[in-house]
Motif scaffolding. Sequence first.
Motif, short mmCIF file in Angstrom:
data_model
loop_
_atom_site.label_atom_id
_atom_site.label_comp_id
_atom_site.label_asym_id
_atom_site.label_seq_id
_atom_site.Cartn_x
_atom_site.Cartn_y
_atom_site.Cartn_z
N UNK A 1 -18.36 -3.44 -26.45
CA UNK A 1 -19.20 -4.58 -26.10
C UNK A 1 -18.45 -5.51 -25.15
N UNK A 2 -19.16 -5.99 -24.13
CA UNK A 2 -18.57 -6.93 -23.19
C UNK A 2 -19.36 -8.23 -23.25
N UNK A 3 -18.65 -9.36 -23.38
CA UNK A 3 -19.27 -10.68 -23.44
C UNK A 3 -19.03 -11.42 -22.13
N UNK A 4 -20.11 -11.96 -21.57
CA UNK A 4 -20.02 -12.81 -20.39
C UNK A 4 -20.59 -14.17 -20.75
N UNK A 5 -19.81 -15.22 -20.52
CA UNK A 5 -20.28 -16.59 -20.72
C UNK A 5 -20.59 -17.18 -19.35
N UNK A 12 -28.47 -21.15 -13.50
CA UNK A 12 -29.61 -21.54 -12.69
C UNK A 12 -30.31 -20.41 -11.98
N UNK A 13 -29.85 -19.17 -12.17
CA UNK A 13 -30.51 -18.05 -11.51
C UNK A 13 -31.18 -17.15 -12.54
N UNK A 14 -32.08 -16.31 -12.08
CA UNK A 14 -32.75 -15.37 -12.98
C UNK A 14 -31.73 -14.41 -13.60
N UNK A 15 -31.98 -14.09 -14.85
CA UNK A 15 -31.06 -13.20 -15.56
C UNK A 15 -30.93 -11.85 -14.87
N UNK A 16 -32.05 -11.27 -14.43
CA UNK A 16 -31.97 -9.95 -13.80
C UNK A 16 -31.19 -9.98 -12.50
N UNK A 17 -31.26 -11.10 -11.77
CA UNK A 17 -30.47 -11.23 -10.53
C UNK A 17 -28.98 -11.28 -10.84
N UNK A 43 -27.94 -14.68 -25.33
CA UNK A 43 -27.79 -15.55 -26.52
C UNK A 43 -28.24 -14.84 -27.80
N UNK A 44 -27.83 -13.56 -27.90
CA UNK A 44 -28.10 -12.71 -29.08
C UNK A 44 -29.59 -12.42 -29.28
N UNK A 45 -30.39 -12.61 -28.22
CA UNK A 45 -31.82 -12.33 -28.33
C UNK A 45 -32.24 -11.35 -27.25
N UNK A 46 -33.33 -10.67 -27.51
CA UNK A 46 -33.88 -9.76 -26.51
C UNK A 46 -34.38 -10.57 -25.32
N UNK A 47 -34.16 -10.04 -24.13
CA UNK A 47 -34.58 -10.72 -22.91
C UNK A 47 -35.31 -9.73 -22.01
N UNK A 48 -36.17 -10.25 -21.14
CA UNK A 48 -36.89 -9.36 -20.22
C UNK A 48 -36.39 -9.44 -18.78
N UNK A 49 -35.50 -10.40 -18.49
CA UNK A 49 -34.89 -10.48 -17.16
C UNK A 49 -35.34 -11.64 -16.32
N UNK A 50 -36.49 -12.24 -16.64
CA UNK A 50 -36.96 -13.34 -15.79
C UNK A 50 -36.53 -14.71 -16.31
N UNK A 55 -25.73 -22.95 -18.14
CA UNK A 55 -24.30 -23.01 -18.35
C UNK A 55 -23.96 -22.70 -19.81
N UNK A 56 -23.00 -21.82 -19.99
CA UNK A 56 -22.49 -21.41 -21.31
C UNK A 56 -23.42 -20.44 -22.05
N UNK A 57 -24.48 -19.98 -21.40
CA UNK A 57 -25.26 -18.89 -22.01
C UNK A 57 -24.34 -17.69 -22.26
N UNK A 58 -24.67 -16.93 -23.29
CA UNK A 58 -23.86 -15.75 -23.63
C UNK A 58 -24.67 -14.47 -23.36
N UNK A 59 -24.12 -13.65 -22.49
CA UNK A 59 -24.73 -12.35 -22.18
C UNK A 59 -23.84 -11.27 -22.77
N UNK A 60 -24.43 -10.40 -23.57
CA UNK A 60 -23.67 -9.32 -24.19
C UNK A 60 -24.15 -7.98 -23.66
N UNK A 61 -23.18 -7.16 -23.25
CA UNK A 61 -23.45 -5.81 -22.76
C UNK A 61 -22.98 -4.83 -23.84
N UNK A 62 -23.93 -4.20 -24.53
CA UNK A 62 -23.57 -3.19 -25.52
C UNK A 62 -23.53 -1.83 -24.83
#
Length: 333
Positions: A1-5, A12-17, A43-50, A55-62
């Motif tokens: 697992x990789x964590x990106x903060x 301020x940009x779209x998650x998928x971008x 942030x430990x929740x399912x996301x659709x990309x939009x 700032x400080x959001x947590x993105x996890x790559x499993x």
Amino acid sequence: MKLVIVNENEAGQRLDKLLAKYLSEAPKSFVYKMLRKKNITLNDKKANGNEKTALHDEIRFFLSDETFDKFSKKNEDIPKINKSRKLQVIYEDKHILLLNKPANMLSQKAKSSDISINEEMLAYLLESNQITSEELRTFRPAVCNRLDRNTSGLIVAGKSLTGLQTMAEVFKDRSLHKYYLCLVSGEVAGEQTIDGWLTKDEKHNKVQISREYTEGALPIHTRYTPLERKNGVTLLKVWLITGRSHQIRAHLASIGHPIIGDSKYGNRKVNLKYEASYGVKYQMLHSYQLVMPQIKGDLEYLSGREFTAKVPPIFENVFGKVFDVNAGCNSGS
């Protein structure tokens, strides 16, 4: 697992971008599939990309390390600093970096093998631990203005997204005032604003100046003030009101006062004389002062500040004690 903060330059940009920058070699379908399967979460929740990142959001790559590395582009194009050519830093804070570019250096590379001041600036930031190779995946500092290869002087770089966007805007709307020093052939008397029309020949990278409008021509305005005159040459301070390609060089040549050392627009006989006498090999043109406009937002502290860059030694060799060109030309005020 990789964590990106999420940091300031990613917020301020779209998650998928943003994900497309981390997984730049992956097809879009793979990224959206990983979101659907919750192999990538926000942030430990399912996301659709939009979603808009904060700032400080947590993105996890499993994802396995092998998969992540496979789809991540490596930053192998960052050169190491040329130790024999140390960057001349004029001013620096968390958002911007001002440099004094030497002649015979590109502002930005034209082909992949070039080394420009932009690459040397990136190498400097890496060397001084102000940015990491990992951070360069999603944000890359960059220079905000360009000077011709053989024009020396002030280059502004944005170190943060805020700095890059703010400086790009003040250059674009021309609220930032740019002043140059140049040595021209002939004795020029009196301050003057000259107007004209500029047409560029892209094939030969050369411009033509005319007093009347022709199809495709762009308006230009150049203001100059003579500082010193002696022995058939004049030191000019030039305000670049409009910022067109080769504007100062071509505009001054069009009124009979070409810049000494300019092989493209200058006087060959004069150039040969100064090359033989002083070793002048490039146009004697130096971007020496920037005056900041009123700025709102995070960079408000720069409002009204003036920054100057010391001229290269060849200017002093030619001017001698007659031209005190470096008085007050050291740093920001």
